[in-house]
Design a protein around this motif. Structure first.
Motif, short mmCIF file in Angstrom:
data_model
loop_
_atom_site.label_atom_id
_atom_site.label_comp_id
_atom_site.label_asym_id
_atom_site.label_seq_id
_atom_site.Cartn_x
_atom_site.Cartn_y
_atom_site.Cartn_z
N UNK A 18 0.83 -1.21 0.00
CA UNK A 18 0.00 0.00 0.00
C UNK A 18 0.86 1.26 0.00
N UNK A 19 1.92 1.26 0.82
CA UNK A 19 2.80 2.43 0.86
C UNK A 19 3.62 2.55 -0.42
N UNK A 20 4.02 1.42 -0.97
CA UNK A 20 4.76 1.46 -2.23
C UNK A 20 3.93 2.05 -3.36
N UNK A 21 2.66 1.69 -3.40
CA UNK A 21 1.76 2.23 -4.43
C UNK A 21 1.60 3.73 -4.28
N UNK A 22 1.56 4.23 -3.04
CA UNK A 22 1.42 5.66 -2.80
C UNK A 22 2.68 6.40 -3.23
N UNK A 23 3.84 5.83 -2.96
CA UNK A 23 5.10 6.44 -3.38
C UNK A 23 5.19 6.50 -4.90
N UNK A 24 4.81 5.43 -5.56
CA UNK A 24 4.86 5.43 -7.02
C UNK A 24 3.91 6.47 -7.61
N UNK A 25 2.73 6.60 -7.01
CA UNK A 25 1.76 7.57 -7.53
C UNK A 25 2.27 9.00 -7.36
N UNK A 26 3.09 9.24 -6.33
CA UNK A 26 3.62 10.58 -6.09
C UNK A 26 4.54 11.03 -7.22
N UNK A 27 5.24 10.08 -7.84
CA UNK A 27 6.20 10.43 -8.89
C UNK A 27 5.68 10.12 -10.29
#
Length: 250
Positions: A53-62
């Motif tokens: 879940x956190x990885x998906x949020x980081x990817x969406x940020x960039x």
């Protein structure tokens, strides 16, 4: 295990049956009625879910801000980096490469560093010489992510063009993105040939170079009165004595 004796064999789920293929033959097996999980298995699944879940949020940020085409393995690699701490220690992703084949250390032997005042410094250094590159496009993307509310708070980016044939005296970028949450800074470097992207597939890199957890600060609430008042000996006046409560928050 049973063989599928039918003109139309299938692979996958069908009701409570699972069809699969092995050695060019089709078989059937029934689904288990109860799936038993050990405590360790449940914990591993929870860690994976939180990290994913956190990885998906980081990817969406960039997403849409990086020019590098992340390879197909970057999703699993980012999740894997977050799993050991269930995503709670985001500093584990420092050094993560969006392009696993090329890192920013190919262009900068001395790694950038983030100072406490929110400045990313790329040290003065001798840049490597490349046959098909004479300029470097340096992009710094800083984003503030709130994992508590699961949202990207704010993002900013800066771009600098460097002539790699000249002496490089260093560079500084302000990455003090406003808002509450974790600061994640990515450095992207693209090799150019006469202001045009180089045709070399290893001329574009993007790495997470810094992570700054949320800053905690003191918050003072209304005073809480003690049970026993303190007397003023000179005037015989009784004053309630109080101490403020102090808590920590982001």
């Amino acid at each position: 295990m049973a063989t599928q004796n039918t003109p139309f064999p299938f692979i996958g789920k069908l009701g409570n049956l699972i069809g699969y293929r092995r050695n060019k033959k089709y078989f059937l097996r029934s689904m288990p009625e109860i799936v038993r999980q050990t405590r360790a298995t449940r914990r591993a699944a929870q860690r994976f879910g939180m990290a994913s879940k956190k990885g998906a949020l980081i990817r969406s940020a960039f997403y849409g801000k990086l020019d590098v085409r992340a390879d197909t393995s970057h999703i699993n690699r980012l999740t894997k980096a977050l799993i050991p701490s269930a995503g709670n220690n985001t500093k584990n992703i420092i050094g993560f490469r969006f392009n696993k084949h090329t890192g920013t250390d190919r262009f900068f032997a001395l790694a950038p560093r983030l100072s406490a005042d929110g400045i990313l410094h790329i040290p003065s250094q001798t840049l490597p010489a490349f046959k098909d590159i004479n300029m470097l496009e340096v992009k710094v993307i800083a984003t503030r992510i709130s994992f508590a509310t699961h949202q990207v708070v704010n993002t900013q980016s800066d771009v600098l063009i460097i002539d790699s044939r000249k002496s490089f005296s260093g560079a500084s970028f302000s990455v003090d993105v406003p808002g509450k949450g974790t600061l994640v800074v990515t450095l992207q470097v693209r090799g150019l040939k006469d202001n045009l992207p180089s045709g070399n597939g290893r001329s574009l890199a993007a790495d997470i170079v810094a992570v700054q957890p949320p800053q905690t600060g003191q918050v003072f609430h209304k005073p809480a009165y003690l049970q026993h008042p303190i007397s003023n000996e000179t005037s015989n006046t009784v004053y309630p004595h109080f101490l403020p409560f102090v808590i920590q928050r982001e």
